[in-house]
Design an enzyme around this catalytic site. Structure first.
Site, PDB file in Angstrom:
ATOM      1  CD  GLU A  84      -2.892  -1.387   2.248  1.00  0.00           C
ATOM      2  OE1 GLU A  84      -2.722  -0.687   3.260  1.00  0.00           O
ATOM      3  OE2 GLU A  84      -3.804  -2.231   2.141  1.00  0.00           O
ATOM      4  CD  GLU A 189      -4.987  -7.635   0.505  1.00  0.00           C
ATOM      5  OE1 GLU A 189      -5.843  -7.005   1.184  1.00  0.00           O
ATOM      6  OE2 GLU A 189      -3.765  -7.384   0.550  1.00  0.00           O
TER       7      GLU A 189
END
Length: 316
Positions: A84, A189
Site C-alpha cells: 500500500e 485480496e
C-alpha cells in the site's frame, strides 16, 4: 509473514506460524504469496519500530528485509514488497523518497527470480481515489523498473480488490491500462462488502471479469472464517458449510476446469474433437470402441499457446 507478527519484540523473531503454513501449502500444492515484507501504513508497524529514526530505523528495515526474504527465497509465487505504498508513506517520511525503491532493490537482490509485487487498494474498486489510479500506479512502476541490482527486476501488479458495488466497465478499463505493461496482474485480496441479497452476485461478477482478462495470472480471496467475525466476507460458516459466496467459488472452479472437472465427447468422422479449454494441466484419455484400444496423453496449455486459438493434434 507480516513484520508485526514475526518480530513483536525487537531481535526476537518467531516464524513458527509462517513456517507451518508454508509447509502445509507445499504439501498440498498450493501457491504461496509473501504478504508482506514491509507495510507502509504507520498503523501496522511493530510497536517498537514506530519510534525509530535515522540509522536505527534504516538498520532495522534492512535486517527485516534480509530476514524474511532469505528465509523464503525461491519458495513463493511472489512478494508484496512495500504494501500500500501509494496510499501510505511511513518509510518515505522517515527515510526519504527512495525508501520503498531501496526495499524493492534489496528484496530483488536476495530473491532475484521471484516476482516483486506492488499491492494496492482502490485501483480497480474506486475510480474516485486519486492516490491509486491506474496512472499513479504506472508512475510508481516506471520508477521501480529502473532497478538494476540483479538483472532486470521481475515486477508484478497486485490489486487488492476490496469491492463494495463493483463498476465492471471501470474494472475492465483499469485492467487493460495496467496490462499494457506486459507485467503479470494478480487480484490479491478479493472480497465484497454488500447486502447479503447481492453480495454473491457481485462477487461472481468480479471473479468472472478477472478470470476473463488474459493478463490476470492469479486471484486470491480475502475470506477466511474467523470466530470473531469475517473481515468483510466469508466463504463458509463456522462449520465450514458453504455460504452463497462459497457456492460461487465451487461453481466457477467446476466451470473453469478445477476440482478435477472432465470434458467428454465423440470425434467427428475425420477423428477431430473440439473443446474450449482454459490454461492449465490436462490428462487426455482416448478410446476406440471398435478396436477396444486406448491411449493417454498429458499436456499443459499456457498463454503462449493462445494466439491465435491453437489446435492440438494427437496421432494415435
Amino acid at each position: 509473514m507480516k513484520w508485526y507478527s514475526t518480530e513483536v519484540v525487537r531481535g526476537k523473531e518467531d516464524y513458527s506460524t509462517a513456517d507451518a503454513m508454508v509447509k502445509l501449502f507445499k504439501q498440498h500444492g498450493i501457491a504461496i504469496r509473501g504478504h508482506n515484507i514491509i507495510w507502509d501504513d504507520p498503523n501496522y508497524q511493530p510497536s517498537w519500530v514506530k519510534g525509530l529514526n535515522g540509522p536505527d530505523l534504516y538498520n532495522a528495515v534492512k535486517r527485516r528485509v534480509f530476514s524474511v526474504v532469505s528465509r523464503y527465497k525461491g519458495q513463493l509465487a511472489g512478494w508484496d514488497v512495500v504494501n500500500e505504498n501509494l496510499h501510505f508513506s511511513f518509510l518515505e517520511n522517515k527515510m526519504g523518497p527512495k525508501a520503498s525503491y531501496n526495499v524493492f532493490a534489496q528484496a530483488h537482490t536476495l530473491d532475484p527470480r521471484t516476482i516483486m509485487f506492488m499491492n494496492e487498494f482502490n485501483t480497480l474498486e474506486q475510480p474516485g481515489d486519486s492516490a491509486s489510479t491506474p496512472a499513479r500506479y504506472l508512475q510508481k512502476l516506471r520508477e521501480l523498473q529502473t532497478i538494476r541490482v540483479a538483472g532486470k527486476i521481475p515486477l508484478g501488479i497486485g490489486l487488492e480488490s476490496h469491492f463494495n458495488t463493483p463498476n465492471i466497465p471501470y474494472m475492465r478499463s483499469a485492467l487493460d491500462t495496467l496490462a499494457a505493461t506486459g507485467l503479470p496482474i494478480w487480484l490479491t485480496e478479493i472480497d465484497v462488502s454488500a447486502p447479503p441479497n447481492v453480495q454473491a452476485n457481485y462477487f461472481e461478477q468480479i471473479l468472472r471479469e478477472g478470470h476473463a482478462h488474459p493478463q490476470v495470472k492469479g486471484m486470491v480471496t480475502w475470506s477466511g472464517y474467523n470466530p470473531k467475525g469475517c473481515y468483510r466476507m466469508c466463504l463458509t460458516d463456522g462449520n465450514f458449510k458453504n455460504l452463497p459466496t462459497g457456492d460461487v467459488v465451487d461453481k466457477l472452479l467446476r466451470e473453469w476446469g478445477g476440482l478435477r472437472g472432465q470434458t467428454t465427447g465423440l470425434t467427428d468422422a475425420d477423428g477431430f474433437f473440439e473443446a474450449s479449454l482454459f490454461h492449465g494441466d490436462y490428462d487426455l484419455e482416448i478410446s476406440h470402441p471398435l478396436t477396444n484400444s486406448t491411449a493417454s496423453h498429458s499436456f499443459k496449455l499456457t498463454s503462449e499457446d493462445s494466439h491465435p486459438s491453437p489446435s492440438i493434434v494427437f496421432r494415435v
